[in-house]
Each structure stands twice: as structure tokens, then as C-alpha cells.
Design an enzyme around this catalytic site. Structure first.
Site, PDB file in Angstrom:
ATOM      1  N   CYS A 136       6.142   9.117   0.406  1.00 55.97           N
ATOM      2  CA  CYS A 136       7.116   9.598   1.273  1.00 55.97           C
ATOM      3  C   CYS A 136       7.340   8.545   2.322  1.00 55.97           C
ATOM      4  O   CYS A 136       7.118   7.310   1.984  1.00 55.97           O
ATOM      5  CB  CYS A 136       6.753  10.964   2.009  1.00 55.97           C
ATOM      6  SG  CYS A 136       5.318  10.977   3.127  1.00 55.97           S
ATOM      7  N   HIS A 190     -15.419   5.541  -5.041  1.00 55.58           N
ATOM      8  CA  HIS A 190     -16.416   6.311  -4.156  1.00 55.58           C
ATOM      9  C   HIS A 190     -16.289   7.675  -3.864  1.00 55.58           C
ATOM     10  O   HIS A 190     -17.056   8.602  -3.820  1.00 55.58           O
ATOM     11  CB  HIS A 190     -16.589   5.475  -2.865  1.00 55.58           C
ATOM     12  CG  HIS A 190     -17.337   4.097  -2.791  1.00 55.58           C
ATOM     13  ND1 HIS A 190     -18.018   3.467  -1.546  1.00 55.58           N
ATOM     14  CD2 HIS A 190     -17.654   3.462  -3.746  1.00 55.58           C
ATOM     15  CE1 HIS A 190     -18.292   2.313  -1.886  1.00 55.58           C
ATOM     16  NE2 HIS A 190     -18.193   2.253  -3.379  1.00 55.58           N
TER      17      HIS A 190
HETATM   18  C1  RB5 Z   1      11.000  11.984   5.995  1.00 54.63           C
HETATM   19  O1  RB5 Z   1      12.262  11.959   6.715  1.00 54.63           O
HETATM   20  C2  RB5 Z   1       9.948  11.893   6.595  1.00 54.63           C
HETATM   21  O2  RB5 Z   1       9.716  12.518   7.346  1.00 54.63           O
HETATM   22  C3  RB5 Z   1       8.761  12.101   5.421  1.00 54.63           C
HETATM   23  O3  RB5 Z   1       9.003  11.304   4.206  1.00 54.63           O
HETATM   24  C4  RB5 Z   1       7.313  11.628   5.923  1.00 54.63           C
HETATM   25  O4  RB5 Z   1       7.435  10.517   6.407  1.00 54.63           O
HETATM   26  C5  RB5 Z   1       6.498  12.577   6.250  1.00 54.63           C
HETATM   27  O5  RB5 Z   1       5.440  12.374   6.517  1.00 54.63           O
END
Ligand code: RB5
Length: 154
Positions: free
Chosen positions: A65, A98
Site C-alpha cells: 500500500c 525468528h
Molecule cells: C491510500 O491513499 C493510502 O492511505 C494507503 O495506501 C496506505 O498508505 C494506508 O496505510
């Protein structure tokens, strides 16, 4: 080994490169989406990767993400998933050796693509040591999950 691979829009730009690295290392990828840079919700993809692992359609997972944080928090809600955000190669392999980390989370907005490639290589080649102290700690993690599921924390 089969690796379930998932991301939100923040990680999408990195997903194909990560898949190629996993395959080049001799492993298989189970693609759990997302499939474009359109805005989506990271819990949905953490869930898909977790379900894929718990259903034995993959042994481990990789989640991407923007920061790595949201998707790791979501993945760790699933009993049996041990996810860690790793932006250094030591953690990416030591977390497996671990802690039996079974999902690597990377923030695609935090690390560059070449660093991400090295993180993935370190993760996919690492093995849990099975040493007694690590097994003892792993069993304590499992006990926390069981106690939470049994409502002992409420
Ligand atoms: C998306 O904009 C962002 O909030 C997501 O990818 C992430 O960073 C959340 O932890």
C-alpha cells in the site's frame, strides 16, 4: 512456494515488478488484486491475501500500500496471519527466521522500486529457524489469538 500478492492503489505501481521478482526466484504468484490505480480500500486486499493463505492456496503473502501500515494492520486482524512492514532487508528475512512472519508489507510510497525488489528477495528466500525460543514465542502469539477469539480481552 506460492505467494499471494495484493495491493491497493497506493501499491499498484509496484505490484507487477514484485510479481516478476517472486517468479524469477522460482516461486508462484497468486494475484489477489487490485488491478488498476483506481482508489480502493486496502482492507479488502489484505483480506483476500489472508483468506488465500488460510485456504492453503498460498504459503505466504506480500501486500503493498502507500505506507505499508494500513494493509499490515488489516492483515494482522486475521488469526494466523503474521504481517510486518519491512523497509530494510534485515527485517524482511529476520521476520521470517525468528517470527515466522508470513506476510511482507511494503509501502510503495516509502521505498524505491529497487529497495522493494531486495526486500522481496530477502523475504522469499528466508526460512523459519524452528528454534525452541522462536517456537515458544510463536505459541504465545497463537495463545493471544485464541484468547482474543474466546473473548478473554473484553
Ligand atoms: C491510500 O491513499 C493510502 O492511505 C494507503 O495506501 C496506505 O498508505 C494506508 O496505510
Amino acid at each position: 512456494m506460492r505467494f499471494a500478492l495484493g495491493c491497493d492503489h497506493g501499491g499498484f505501481s509496484l505490484k507487477q515488478r514484485v510479481a516478476a521478482v517472486v517468479i524469477a526466484a522460482g516461486h508462484e504468484v497468486v494475484d489477489c488484486g487490485t488491478d488498476s490505480d483506481c482508489s480502493v480500500d486496502y482492507p479488502d486486499f489484505a483480506r483476500k491475501v489472508g483468506e488465500t493463505i488460510l485456504a492453503h492456496r498460498a504459503e505466504r503473502g506480500i501486500l503493498l500500500c502507500g505506507s505499508g501500515v494500513g494493509i499490515s494492520v488489516a492483515a494482522n486482524k486475521i488469526p494466523g496471519i503474521r504481517a510486518g512492514v519491512c523497509h530494510d532487508t534485515y527485517s524482511a528475512h529476520q521476520g521470517v527466521e525468528h517470527d515466522d512472519m508470513n506476510v511482507l508489507c511494503i509501502g510503495a510510497r516509502i521505498v524505491g522500486e529497487e529497495v522493494a525488489v531486495e526486500l522481496v528477495r530477502a523475504f522469499v528466500s528466508a526460512k523459519f529457524t524452528n528454534e525452541e525460543r522462536h517456537l515458544r514465542r510463536l505459541n504465545k502469539l497463537r495463545q493471544i489469538e485464541q484468547d482474543a477469539l474466546a473473548g478473554k480481552f473484553s
